[in-house]
Enzyme design. Structure first.
Site, PDB file in Angstrom:
ATOM      1  N   LYS A 106      11.597  -5.647  -8.335  1.00 39.17           N
ATOM      2  CA  LYS A 106      10.318  -5.214  -8.873  1.00 39.17           C
ATOM      3  C   LYS A 106      10.232  -3.699  -8.855  1.00 39.17           C
ATOM      4  CE  LYS A 106       5.462  -5.309  -7.738  1.00 39.17           C
ATOM      5  NZ  LYS A 106       4.477  -5.518  -6.742  1.00 39.17           N
ATOM      6  N   ARG A 127       3.074   4.767  -0.581  1.00 37.24           N
ATOM      7  CA  ARG A 127       3.757   3.634   0.054  1.00 37.24           C
ATOM      8  C   ARG A 127       5.250   3.903   0.275  1.00 37.24           C
ATOM      9  NH1 ARG A 127      -0.671   0.631  -0.441  1.00 37.24           N
ATOM     10  NH2 ARG A 127      -1.351  -0.377  -2.381  1.00 37.24           N
ATOM     11  N   CYS A 146      -2.891  -5.005   1.338  1.00 37.24           N
ATOM     12  CA  CYS A 146      -3.486  -3.797   0.751  1.00 37.24           C
ATOM     13  C   CYS A 146      -4.832  -4.036   0.056  1.00 37.24           C
ATOM     14  CB  CYS A 146      -2.504  -3.094  -0.179  1.00 37.24           C
ATOM     15  SG  CYS A 146      -1.857  -4.113  -1.496  1.00 37.24           S
ATOM     16  N   CYS A 160      -0.457  -1.523   3.220  1.00 41.70           N
ATOM     17  CA  CYS A 160       0.014  -2.911   3.275  1.00 41.70           C
ATOM     18  C   CYS A 160       0.244  -3.397   4.699  1.00 41.70           C
ATOM     19  CB  CYS A 160       1.293  -3.057   2.458  1.00 41.70           C
ATOM     20  SG  CYS A 160       1.092  -2.554   0.738  1.00 41.70           S
ATOM     21  N   SER A 170       2.492  -4.431 -13.870  1.00 44.81           N
ATOM     22  CA  SER A 170       1.289  -4.051 -14.611  1.00 44.81           C
ATOM     23  C   SER A 170       1.484  -2.843 -15.531  1.00 44.81           C
ATOM     24  CB  SER A 170       0.156  -3.762 -13.614  1.00 44.81           C
ATOM     25  OG  SER A 170       0.527  -2.729 -12.723  1.00 44.81           O
ATOM     26  N   CYS A 178       0.076 -10.056   1.261  1.00 45.44           N
ATOM     27  CA  CYS A 178       0.040  -8.622   1.530  1.00 45.44           C
ATOM     28  C   CYS A 178      -1.341  -8.276   2.057  1.00 45.44           C
ATOM     29  CB  CYS A 178       0.347  -7.818   0.274  1.00 45.44           C
ATOM     30  SG  CYS A 178       0.755  -6.089   0.655  1.00 45.44           S
ATOM     31  N   LYS A 187      11.630  -4.049  -3.687  1.00 45.97           N
ATOM     32  CA  LYS A 187      10.372  -3.582  -4.276  1.00 45.97           C
ATOM     33  C   LYS A 187      10.318  -2.064  -4.126  1.00 45.97           C
ATOM     34  CE  LYS A 187       5.364  -3.923  -4.034  1.00 45.97           C
ATOM     35  NZ  LYS A 187       4.199  -4.652  -3.512  1.00 45.97           N
ATOM     36  N   ARG A 212      -3.227  -1.595  -9.241  1.00 42.33           N
ATOM     37  CA  ARG A 212      -4.041  -1.090  -8.123  1.00 42.33           C
ATOM     38  C   ARG A 212      -5.495  -0.901  -8.544  1.00 42.33           C
ATOM     39  NH1 ARG A 212       0.459   2.943  -5.429  1.00 42.33           N
ATOM     40  NH2 ARG A 212       1.921   1.255  -4.933  1.00 42.33           N
ATOM     41  N   GLU A 261      18.609  -4.912   1.235  1.00 47.35           N
ATOM     42  CA  GLU A 261      17.313  -5.583   1.394  1.00 47.35           C
ATOM     43  C   GLU A 261      17.420  -7.073   1.052  1.00 47.35           C
ATOM     44  OE1 GLU A 261      14.482  -4.958   2.600  1.00 47.35           O
ATOM     45  OE2 GLU A 261      14.120  -2.809   2.626  1.00 47.35           O
ATOM     46  N   TYR A 285       2.473 -10.725 -16.972  1.00 48.02           N
ATOM     47  CA  TYR A 285       1.108 -10.802 -17.536  1.00 48.02           C
ATOM     48  C   TYR A 285       1.158 -11.213 -19.005  1.00 48.02           C
ATOM     49  CZ  TYR A 285       0.337  -8.159 -13.274  1.00 48.02           C
ATOM     50  OH  TYR A 285       0.322  -7.784 -11.953  1.00 48.02           O
TER      51      TYR A 285
HETATM   52  C1  PBG Z   1       0.646  -5.815  -3.268  1.00 46.19           C
HETATM   53  C2  PBG Z   1       1.201  -5.867  -4.619  1.00 46.19           C
HETATM   54  C3  PBG Z   1       1.294  -4.854  -5.589  1.00 46.19           C
HETATM   55  C4  PBG Z   1       1.809  -5.451  -6.735  1.00 46.19           C
HETATM   56  C5  PBG Z   1       2.047  -6.786  -6.429  1.00 46.19           C
HETATM   57  N1  PBG Z   1       1.683  -7.009  -5.110  1.00 46.19           N
HETATM   58  C6  PBG Z   1       0.848  -3.432  -5.540  1.00 46.19           C
HETATM   59  C7  PBG Z   1       1.529  -2.443  -4.710  1.00 46.19           C
HETATM   60  O1  PBG Z   1       2.529  -2.709  -4.052  1.00 46.19           O
HETATM   61  O2  PBG Z   1       1.006  -1.335  -4.670  1.00 46.19           O
HETATM   62  C8  PBG Z   1       2.041  -4.769  -8.059  1.00 46.19           C
HETATM   63  C9  PBG Z   1       2.052  -5.672  -9.232  1.00 46.19           C
HETATM   64  C10 PBG Z   1       1.951  -5.001 -10.556  1.00 46.19           C
HETATM   65  O3  PBG Z   1       1.962  -3.767 -10.696  1.00 46.19           O
HETATM   66  O4  PBG Z   1       1.840  -5.757 -11.529  1.00 46.19           O
HETATM   67  N2  PBG Z   1       1.329  -5.035  -2.364  1.00 46.19           N
END
Ligand code: PBG
Length: 324
Positions: free
Chosen positions: A246, A215, A120, A128, A272, A118, A193, A203, A231, A311
């Site tokens: 996700k 986004r 970002c 992204c 996260s 990615c 996603k 982030r 998708e 995690y």
């Molecule tokens: C990158 C990316 C993100 C996450 C994984 N790859 C952030 C986003 O899309 O803003 C999020 C992972 C998480 O929250 O644990 N694009």
């Protein structure tokens, strides 16, 4: 008299174990690692308790611990020193992720190294992809994503995981990898996603929040479910080997629908925000962390996930060992 008594099969642990449908297994875990430039850095991430930023020279103990717990796969996220409009650090041969891949393979070549593809973390605007006015230019971005994926594989990555949500990225990456002789390198697509608030702590951890806007023009609307199947379908037709849903917990219905519709390996990303909420509640003494984590991870598998990015990976691996 009652004939059917489901409680008969709940009578004791031996019977319960015998009929248990879903078994959590450390082989299913992928553990995220954040790498930063610099030296001697192992710093806890404020938004993700007990998860750290590592400089390359500090990776050895972490990788060895992960392996000793039985986890065989990691996914890498890089924090570069330099950001610009086209995220050039992301495809630099000596970029942070490329260096980390080489180092991890040096520490242990058996560990499966997956990379998040990615832009970002690498763009100065935090989106992204490549911006054209205030909009991410899809097709221009594909060229960069392909370059990033190729540079990761050149450095030794076993699998690439594009998380950008541009249209056609799986095909673009597959083509570039194949043209360069990497026909055996697999792609795990972040297929469904969602544009989710559950990424907040990531982030902060990755310093990747968009500088303006959000986004929503590339990530999915949390209200949609049929669209997730479209998708996934597209990513599979473009050559994805593994597809992903996700976040995980608020999207278990999506995991189940994808699993019921397709026969490919399905990953769930326990993101996260899900992790941070559990940690915060545990810290306050409001919940039993171990039980909550094992129950949540089990529910993701029960919903249909074959693998889980989490995690909680190291803790869960430890707890699963205790249970045996
Ligand atoms: C990158 C990316 C993100 C996450 C994984 N790859 C952030 C986003 O899309 O803003 C999020 C992972 C998480 O929250 O644990 N694009």
């Amino acid at each position: 008299m009652l004939i059917n008594r489901p409680r008969r099969l709940r009578k004791n642990a031996a019977i319960r174990n015998l009929i248990r449908e879903t078994i959590l297994n450390v082989n299913d875990f992928i553990y995220p690692i954040f790498v930063v430039e610099g030296q001697g850095i192992k710093k806890e991430i404020e938004s993700l308790p007990n998860i750290h930023h590592f400089s390359i020279d500090q990776l050895k103990d972490e990788i060895e611990e992960i392996i000793s717990l039985g986890i065989k796969a990691v996914i890498l996220f890089g924090l570069p020193n330099h950001k610009d409009a086209c995220g050039s650090s992301a495809y630099d041969e000596d970029g942070i992720v490329q260096k980390a891949i080489r180092e991890i393979k040096k520490i242990n070549k058996e560990v499966l190294v997956i990379t998040d593809v990615c832009m970002c973390q690498y763009t100065d605007h935090g989106h992204c992809g490549i911006m054209k006015d205030d909009y991410v230019d899809n097709d221009e971005t594909l060229k960069y994503l392909s370059k990033i994926a190729l540079s990761h594989v050149n450095a030794g990555a076993d699998m690439v995981a594009p998380s950008d949500m541009m249209d056609g990225r799986i095909k673009a990456i597959r083509n570039v990898l194949d043209e360069n002789g990497y026909t055996d390198i697999s792609i795990m697509a972040y297929s469904a996603k969602y544009a989710s608030a559950f990424y907040g702590p990531f982030r902060v951890a990755a310093n990747s929040a968009p500088g303006f806007g959000d986004r929503k023009t590339y990530q999915m609307d949390p209200a949609n479910s049929d669209e997730a199947l479209r998708e996934v379908e597209l990513d599979l037709s473009e050559g994805a080997d593994i597809v992903m849903v996700k976040p995980a917990l608020a999207y278990l219905d999506i995991i189940r629908r994808v699993k019921d519709t397709y026969t490919v390996p399905l990953a769930a990303y326990n993101v996260s925000g899900e992790y941070a909420m559990v940690k915060a509640a545990a810290e306050k003494g409001l919940i039993d962390e171990k039980k909550i984590v094992l129950e949540s991870l089990t529910s993701m598998k029960r919903a249909g996930a074959d693998l889980i990015i989490t995690y909680h990976g190291k803790d869960a691996a430890r707890w699963l060992k205790e249970e045996i």
